[in-house]
Design a protein around this motif. Sequence first.
Motif, PDB file in Angstrom:
ATOM      1  N   ARG A 203      36.344  32.722   3.945  1.00  0.00           N
ATOM      2  CA  ARG A 203      35.086  33.482   4.062  1.00  0.00           C
ATOM      3  C   ARG A 203      35.281  34.794   4.804  1.00  0.00           C
ATOM      4  O   ARG A 203      34.590  35.784   4.537  1.00  0.00           O
ATOM      5  CB  ARG A 203      34.021  32.648   4.752  1.00  0.00           C
ATOM      6  CG  ARG A 203      34.403  32.175   6.158  1.00  0.00           C
ATOM      7  CD  ARG A 203      33.236  31.478   6.824  1.00  0.00           C
ATOM      8  NE  ARG A 203      33.601  30.977   8.135  1.00  0.00           N
ATOM      9  CZ  ARG A 203      32.720  30.653   9.080  1.00  0.00           C
ATOM     10  NH1 ARG A 203      31.424  30.774   8.839  1.00  0.00           N
ATOM     11  NH2 ARG A 203      33.125  30.190  10.243  1.00  0.00           N
ATOM     12  N   TYR A 204      36.234  34.827   5.730  1.00  0.00           N
ATOM     13  CA  TYR A 204      36.468  36.061   6.473  1.00  0.00           C
ATOM     14  C   TYR A 204      37.128  37.123   5.598  1.00  0.00           C
ATOM     15  O   TYR A 204      36.864  38.318   5.764  1.00  0.00           O
ATOM     16  CB  TYR A 204      37.329  35.777   7.710  1.00  0.00           C
ATOM     17  CG  TYR A 204      36.656  34.876   8.711  1.00  0.00           C
ATOM     18  CD1 TYR A 204      35.553  35.318   9.432  1.00  0.00           C
ATOM     19  CD2 TYR A 204      37.115  33.576   8.929  1.00  0.00           C
ATOM     20  CE1 TYR A 204      34.911  34.498  10.344  1.00  0.00           C
ATOM     21  CE2 TYR A 204      36.485  32.746   9.839  1.00  0.00           C
ATOM     22  CZ  TYR A 204      35.382  33.211  10.545  1.00  0.00           C
ATOM     23  OH  TYR A 204      34.741  32.385  11.441  1.00  0.00           O
ATOM     24  N   ALA A 205      37.945  36.691   4.678  1.00  0.00           N
ATOM     25  CA  ALA A 205      38.556  37.637   3.747  1.00  0.00           C
ATOM     26  C   ALA A 205      37.474  38.314   2.910  1.00  0.00           C
ATOM     27  O   ALA A 205      37.495  39.531   2.701  1.00  0.00           O
ATOM     28  CB  ALA A 205      39.561  36.916   2.839  1.00  0.00           C
ATOM     29  N   PHE A 206      36.512  37.519   2.441  1.00  0.00           N
ATOM     30  CA  PHE A 206      35.444  38.087   1.620  1.00  0.00           C
ATOM     31  C   PHE A 206      34.501  38.960   2.450  1.00  0.00           C
ATOM     32  O   PHE A 206      33.965  39.946   1.960  1.00  0.00           O
ATOM     33  CB  PHE A 206      34.683  36.968   0.911  1.00  0.00           C
ATOM     34  CG  PHE A 206      35.506  36.286  -0.148  1.00  0.00           C
ATOM     35  CD1 PHE A 206      35.788  36.922  -1.348  1.00  0.00           C
ATOM     36  CD2 PHE A 206      36.042  35.029   0.072  1.00  0.00           C
ATOM     37  CE1 PHE A 206      36.573  36.321  -2.317  1.00  0.00           C
ATOM     38  CE2 PHE A 206      36.832  34.407  -0.889  1.00  0.00           C
ATOM     39  CZ  PHE A 206      37.098  35.063  -2.088  1.00  0.00           C
ATOM     40  N   ARG A 207      34.311  38.604   3.704  1.00  0.00           N
ATOM     41  CA  ARG A 207      33.517  39.468   4.588  1.00  0.00           C
ATOM     42  C   ARG A 207      34.177  40.830   4.738  1.00  0.00           C
ATOM     43  O   ARG A 207      33.503  41.867   4.736  1.00  0.00           O
ATOM     44  CB  ARG A 207      33.379  38.821   5.973  1.00  0.00           C
ATOM     45  CG  ARG A 207      32.405  37.679   6.083  1.00  0.00           C
ATOM     46  CD  ARG A 207      32.327  37.234   7.544  1.00  0.00           C
ATOM     47  NE  ARG A 207      31.490  36.068   7.718  1.00  0.00           N
ATOM     48  CZ  ARG A 207      31.238  35.504   8.900  1.00  0.00           C
ATOM     49  NH1 ARG A 207      31.781  36.023   9.996  1.00  0.00           N
ATOM     50  NH2 ARG A 207      30.471  34.438   8.975  1.00  0.00           N
ATOM     51  N   ASN A 208      35.496  40.816   4.860  1.00  0.00           N
ATOM     52  CA  ASN A 208      36.219  42.059   5.122  1.00  0.00           C
ATOM     53  C   ASN A 208      36.402  42.922   3.887  1.00  0.00           C
ATOM     54  O   ASN A 208      37.050  43.982   3.952  1.00  0.00           O
ATOM     55  CB  ASN A 208      37.576  41.746   5.761  1.00  0.00           C
ATOM     56  CG  ASN A 208      37.465  41.555   7.263  1.00  0.00           C
ATOM     57  OD1 ASN A 208      37.404  42.526   8.016  1.00  0.00           O
ATOM     58  ND2 ASN A 208      37.412  40.302   7.698  1.00  0.00           N
ATOM     59  N   ILE A 209      35.825  42.514   2.770  1.00  0.00           N
ATOM     60  CA  ILE A 209      35.741  43.415   1.614  1.00  0.00           C
ATOM     61  C   ILE A 209      34.976  44.674   2.020  1.00  0.00           C
ATOM     62  O   ILE A 209      35.282  45.783   1.572  1.00  0.00           O
ATOM     63  CB  ILE A 209      35.056  42.714   0.422  1.00  0.00           C
ATOM     64  CG1 ILE A 209      36.014  41.676  -0.185  1.00  0.00           C
ATOM     65  CG2 ILE A 209      34.633  43.722  -0.647  1.00  0.00           C
ATOM     66  CD1 ILE A 209      35.408  40.862  -1.313  1.00  0.00           C
ATOM     67  N   VAL A 210      34.009  44.492   2.910  1.00  0.00           N
ATOM     68  CA  VAL A 210      33.250  45.647   3.439  1.00  0.00           C
ATOM     69  C   VAL A 210      34.193  46.611   4.139  1.00  0.00           C
ATOM     70  O   VAL A 210      34.090  47.829   3.986  1.00  0.00           O
ATOM     71  CB  VAL A 210      32.153  45.172   4.419  1.00  0.00           C
ATOM     72  CG1 VAL A 210      31.457  46.375   5.061  1.00  0.00           C
ATOM     73  CG2 VAL A 210      31.144  44.292   3.701  1.00  0.00           C
ATOM     74  N   THR A 211      35.124  46.074   4.911  1.00  0.00           N
ATOM     75  CA  THR A 211      36.114  46.911   5.590  1.00  0.00           C
ATOM     76  C   THR A 211      36.919  47.717   4.582  1.00  0.00           C
ATOM     77  O   THR A 211      37.202  48.903   4.789  1.00  0.00           O
ATOM     78  CB  THR A 211      37.081  46.036   6.421  1.00  0.00           C
ATOM     79  OG1 THR A 211      36.333  45.191   7.289  1.00  0.00           O
ATOM     80  CG2 THR A 211      38.023  46.902   7.239  1.00  0.00           C
ATOM     81  N   GLY A 212      37.285  47.074   3.476  1.00  0.00           N
ATOM     82  CA  GLY A 212      38.040  47.759   2.433  1.00  0.00           C
ATOM     83  C   GLY A 212      37.255  48.875   1.766  1.00  0.00           C
ATOM     84  O   GLY A 212      37.816  49.935   1.445  1.00  0.00           O
ATOM     85  N   LEU A 213      35.974  48.654   1.549  1.00  0.00           N
ATOM     86  CA  LEU A 213      35.129  49.695   0.945  1.00  0.00           C
ATOM     87  C   LEU A 213      35.046  50.913   1.863  1.00  0.00           C
ATOM     88  O   LEU A 213      35.098  52.062   1.404  1.00  0.00           O
ATOM     89  CB  LEU A 213      33.729  49.137   0.671  1.00  0.00           C
ATOM     90  CG  LEU A 213      33.634  48.033  -0.393  1.00  0.00           C
ATOM     91  CD1 LEU A 213      32.218  47.458  -0.431  1.00  0.00           C
ATOM     92  CD2 LEU A 213      34.022  48.579  -1.769  1.00  0.00           C
ATOM     93  N   ILE A 214      34.921  50.648   3.157  1.00  0.00           N
ATOM     94  CA  ILE A 214      34.861  51.740   4.136  1.00  0.00           C
ATOM     95  C   ILE A 214      36.183  52.501   4.152  1.00  0.00           C
ATOM     96  O   ILE A 214      36.208  53.736   4.148  1.00  0.00           O
ATOM     97  CB  ILE A 214      34.543  51.184   5.542  1.00  0.00           C
ATOM     98  CG1 ILE A 214      33.133  50.603   5.565  1.00  0.00           C
ATOM     99  CG2 ILE A 214      34.683  52.289   6.599  1.00  0.00           C
ATOM    100  CD1 ILE A 214      32.797  49.873   6.860  1.00  0.00           C
ATOM    101  N   TRP A 215      37.295  51.757   4.168  1.00  0.00           N
ATOM    102  CA  TRP A 215      38.600  52.409   4.168  1.00  0.00           C
ATOM    103  C   TRP A 215      38.788  53.250   2.914  1.00  0.00           C
ATOM    104  O   TRP A 215      39.295  54.373   2.977  1.00  0.00           O
ATOM    105  CB  TRP A 215      39.726  51.376   4.244  1.00  0.00           C
ATOM    106  CG  TRP A 215      41.063  52.031   4.138  1.00  0.00           C
ATOM    107  CD1 TRP A 215      41.800  52.568   5.153  1.00  0.00           C
ATOM    108  CD2 TRP A 215      41.801  52.297   2.941  1.00  0.00           C
ATOM    109  NE1 TRP A 215      42.942  53.140   4.666  1.00  0.00           N
ATOM    110  CE2 TRP A 215      42.974  52.984   3.311  1.00  0.00           C
ATOM    111  CE3 TRP A 215      41.587  52.016   1.598  1.00  0.00           C
ATOM    112  CZ2 TRP A 215      43.924  53.393   2.384  1.00  0.00           C
ATOM    113  CZ3 TRP A 215      42.525  52.414   0.666  1.00  0.00           C
ATOM    114  CH2 TRP A 215      43.678  53.100   1.063  1.00  0.00           C
ATOM    115  N   ALA A 216      38.418  52.713   1.755  1.00  0.00           N
ATOM    116  CA  ALA A 216      38.645  53.401   0.487  1.00  0.00           C
ATOM    117  C   ALA A 216      37.902  54.727   0.411  1.00  0.00           C
ATOM    118  O   ALA A 216      38.411  55.704  -0.138  1.00  0.00           O
ATOM    119  CB  ALA A 216      38.221  52.493  -0.672  1.00  0.00           C
ATOM    120  N   ALA A 217      36.710  54.774   0.972  1.00  0.00           N
ATOM    121  CA  ALA A 217      35.947  56.033   0.986  1.00  0.00           C
ATOM    122  C   ALA A 217      36.715  57.091   1.769  1.00  0.00           C
ATOM    123  O   ALA A 217      36.814  58.259   1.364  1.00  0.00           O
ATOM    124  CB  ALA A 217      34.571  55.802   1.600  1.00  0.00           C
ATOM    125  N   GLY A 218      37.297  56.682   2.904  1.00  0.00           N
ATOM    126  CA  GLY A 218      38.093  57.617   3.686  1.00  0.00           C
ATOM    127  C   GLY A 218      39.378  58.005   2.986  1.00  0.00           C
ATOM    128  O   GLY A 218      39.815  59.153   3.038  1.00  0.00           O
TER     129      GLY A 218
END
Length: 284
Positions: A203-218
């Motif tokens: 579940r934490y991996a799926f939560r951190n998809i948000v982290t990936g979206l933020i990183w990708a924008a940068g």
Amino acid sequence: MGILLALIPAVTWGSILLVSSKLGGDDYSKTVGTTLGALLFSIGVFIFSQPEMSMLVWIIGFISGLFWAVGQKNQFTSVKYMGVSKTLPISTGMQLLGTTLFGVLVFHEWSNQTTIILGSIAILAIIIGVVFTSLGQKAEDEEYKKNLKRGMMKLLISTIGYVGYIVIIRWFDINGWAAILPQALGMVAAGTILTIKHRPYNRYAFRNIVTGLIWAAGNLGLLLSLPLVGVATSFSLSQTGIVISTLGGIFLLNEKATRKQIVYVIIGCLLIIAGGVLLGYTKE
């Protein structure tokens, strides 16, 4: 426009470790979640932009993603040993030295006396700022020393990964719009290989998809700024997000810091911002 694009990752990347810490999970699930988020973002961008692709773009982009996954995974691990407010300043300093070395000596981005002087002052200000953000944090016991040593080793590996990720794209002059999808595929592949033994898909991996979206924008902002302002300037500006991560680690994550340390951090942040502004004037 190039300067503004280079500042996008400053905001997004400066928030990544804060966001991932709040979302929870170990460094393995965070790594996988971040790469999955980056892949989702890149698919959307790819469909929207429909860039021209070649075999070279796919190969170099993929390799760049492999480098990044090594960098990010080891940075996450370093946080476990050193905390956000200490990891980011040191990591930033290492990355700045590496990318600037390539940008100036290999790509010859500072081509006259003025840019060399301004750039040197800017990098010096940033490095001094990084040092200030870590001052006053003395080792109190053997466990602290061991953790610091472990964290520094992870950051050394992380730096090699991060520098490789950005330099290889610039070396082959790969367009940012075209690179983002193969880069994300490389990230997911390496992230999975590095973490699969630890069963990171939770579940934490799926939560951190948000982290990936933020990183990708940068990441998109950085890739688009590279041909406009160069490696040394674009990457250095992107790293000014240290202000967000360092202060956030102290005030939002409640990492231990004395009043003296907080003063040092503020001075360091101001120096980093000043250095970032100066770097903006090094582009001819």
